[in-house]
Enzyme design. Structure first.
Site, PDB file in Angstrom:
ATOM      1  CG  HIS A  92      -0.410   0.032   2.528  1.00  0.00           C
ATOM      2  ND1 HIS A  92      -0.104   1.204   3.186  1.00  0.00           N
ATOM      3  CD2 HIS A  92      -0.106  -0.972   3.398  1.00  0.00           C
ATOM      4  CE1 HIS A  92       0.363   0.924   4.389  1.00  0.00           C
ATOM      5  NE2 HIS A  92       0.386  -0.380   4.545  1.00  0.00           N
ATOM      6  CG  ASP A 139      -2.571   4.273   3.055  1.00  0.00           C
ATOM      7  OD1 ASP A 139      -2.225   3.161   2.597  1.00  0.00           O
ATOM      8  OD2 ASP A 139      -3.349   4.393   4.023  1.00  0.00           O
ATOM      9  CG  ASP A 178       2.828   0.164   7.732  1.00  0.00           C
ATOM     10  OD1 ASP A 178       2.433  -0.413   6.707  1.00  0.00           O
ATOM     11  OD2 ASP A 178       2.144   0.267   8.762  1.00  0.00           O
ATOM     12  CD  GLU A 217      -2.992  -1.614   5.654  1.00  0.00           C
ATOM     13  OE1 GLU A 217      -3.108  -2.627   6.357  1.00  0.00           O
ATOM     14  OE2 GLU A 217      -2.406  -0.577   6.045  1.00  0.00           O
ATOM     15  CD  GLU A 218      -1.078   2.262   7.705  1.00  0.00           C
ATOM     16  OE1 GLU A 218      -1.755   1.908   8.698  1.00  0.00           O
ATOM     17  OE2 GLU A 218       0.060   1.814   7.476  1.00  0.00           O
ATOM     18  CG  ASP A 268       1.287  -3.863   5.069  1.00  0.00           C
ATOM     19  OD1 ASP A 268       2.108  -2.990   5.406  1.00  0.00           O
ATOM     20  OD2 ASP A 268       0.066  -3.772   5.283  1.00  0.00           O
ATOM     21  CG  HIS A 323       1.289   3.094  12.317  1.00  0.00           C
ATOM     22  ND1 HIS A 323       0.011   2.641  12.571  1.00  0.00           N
ATOM     23  CD2 HIS A 323       1.655   2.514  11.141  1.00  0.00           C
ATOM     24  CE1 HIS A 323      -0.371   1.827  11.593  1.00  0.00           C
ATOM     25  NE2 HIS A 323       0.628   1.735  10.718  1.00  0.00           N
TER      26      HIS A 323
END
EC number: 3.4.11.4
Length: 407
Positions: A81, A83, A142, A176-177, A199, A381
């Site tokens: 992903h 994002d 990520d 995805e997030e 991922d 994150h």
């Protein structure tokens, strides 16, 4: 270096702000993801040798590396992903720490440090090349590490036709997030026997179990009167919210659970005496336990309304995704292959449940079994996120090993 473009490719990707926005009504949720796909990824997908490269309205950039040996009959997909999570992603300035000495890493001039005393995972990476943040943003490993690894694997395969493989499909997608990226994934168009999301986290992660997930929205309707004359008249909506929460098991919270334990997580609480709102996420692994959690919330709401003598508690539950184990365990081929490849590469497979979800959770239920492979990120994150270049290289090795695997 076996993959000389991997580091620079990754650094190029992470410097682009592709933060998603859960308040948006568009797909993708941010224009930056569209621009990243069209202006950065699609041209590079073509450069590394992918054919039939295109961008879909669902936000996915898709490409194909044709088979170079007809004896490889499986079509395999790889998905990552674009994002990044809900943390500052503006002006990302990654630091490259070569030959990490095992000590404290200052994160730029931010005053924050990556300290092994706080993050024991750092001990594994002494002597390796680490990419960190400057302390003011997240890194975006990520899942831009996954994108870089897939792209690098395709580049290597294109340059080494002696490595035989079947058809490979690649998909880079949005959002995805915020949990909606795979909602519009076109499984029929992707057309593979199985796929992998790249991922995951540390070296060796191989995951095919996720939570089953639901969201719960509650509205509490109060009755506001002057507190001086409130006896037997006032109904405090905030107190109703507290009463509801207190009836959920105290032990079933994220901060008190691990492994296969599920939870209720109060994400947001707001309101006044007159009206209050609460948002929960509900998570569990087994279907029966998941359904029981939702049923328990309904029972509490019904009981409170009965005791209050009116409908003051309103509950709406919405399923979000399901444990992909239900699909993948019917045919464990993608797990057996990935596990065998890792062992051949002297990588110890770490097969544990994901205490979360991936795009693969939804894609698996669309008919494409899609477990998750490690991509290397640690502390994802936030400002303490980092990744090892050597782990990223091993992820590329694993992707190449999977597509060239013969039973």
């Amino acid at each position: 270096m076996k993959y000389p473009n991997l580091l620079e490719r990754f650094l190029t990707y992470v410097k682009v702000n592709t933060r998603s926005d859960e308040t948006s009504t568009t797909t993708p949720s941010t224009q930056s993801q569209v621009d990243f796909a069209k202006n950065v990824l699609i041209p590079e997908m073509k450069r590394v040798g992918l054919e039939n490269v295109y961008y879909l309205p669902n936000g996915f950039a898709i490409g194909t590396l044709p088979a170079n040996d007809p004896s490889f009959t499986r079509k395999i997909g790889f998905i990552s992903h674009m994002d990044t999570a809900d943390f500052n992603a503006e002006n990302i300035q990654p630091q490259v720490i070569e030959n990490y000495d095992g000590g404290v890493i200052p994160l730029g001039q931010s005053g924050f440090n990556l300290d092994p005393a706080d993050f024991a995972s750092l001990h594994k990476y002494k002597g390796q090349t680490l990419i960190t943040t400057d302390g003011t943003t997240l890194l975006g490993a990520d899942d831009k590490s996954g994108i870089a690894e897939i792209m690098t694997a395709i580049e290597y395969l294109s340059a080494h036709p002696e490595i035989k493989h079947g058809e490979i499909r690649v998909g880079f997608g949005p959002d995805e997030e915020i949990g909606i990226g795979a909602d519009k994934f076109d499984a029929e168009d992707f057309d593979v026997d199985f796929a992998y999301t790249v991922d995951g986290g540390p070296l060796g992660e191989l995951q095919y179990e996720t939570f089953s997930a639901a969201g719960a929205e509650l509205t509490f309707q109060g009755r506001n009167v002057h507190p001086g004359t409130a006896k037997d008249q006032m109904v405090n909506a905030l107190q109703l919210a507290i009463d509801f929460h207190s009836q959920l098991p105290e032990t079933d919270r994220p901060e008190k659970t691990e492994g296969y334990q599920g939870f209720y997580h109060l994400m947001n609480l707001s309101g006044t005496v007159e009206e209050a709102h609460a948002s929960y996420i509900v998570r569990d692994f087994e279907t029966e336990a998941f359904e029981n959690r939702k049923a328990a919330m309904k029972v509490i709401a019904e009981k409170m309304n009965q005791e209050l003598g009116s409908e003051r508690v309103s509950l709406t539950l919405k399923d979000q995704y399901y444990n992909m184990k239900q699909v993948i365990e019917k045919d464990m081929t993608p797990i057996h292959i990935a596990k065998a490849v890792m062992e051949n590469l002297d990588i110890q497979p770490i097969i544990e449940p994901i205490r979360g979800g991936t795009d693969g959770s939804k894609i698996s239920f669309m008919g494409i079994p899609t477990p998750n492979l490690f991509a290397g990120g640690e502390n994802m994150h936030g400002r303490f996120e980092y990744v090892s270049l050597e782990t990223m290289e091993r992820a590329v090795d694993t992707i190449i090993g999977i597509v060239s695997y013969q039973d």
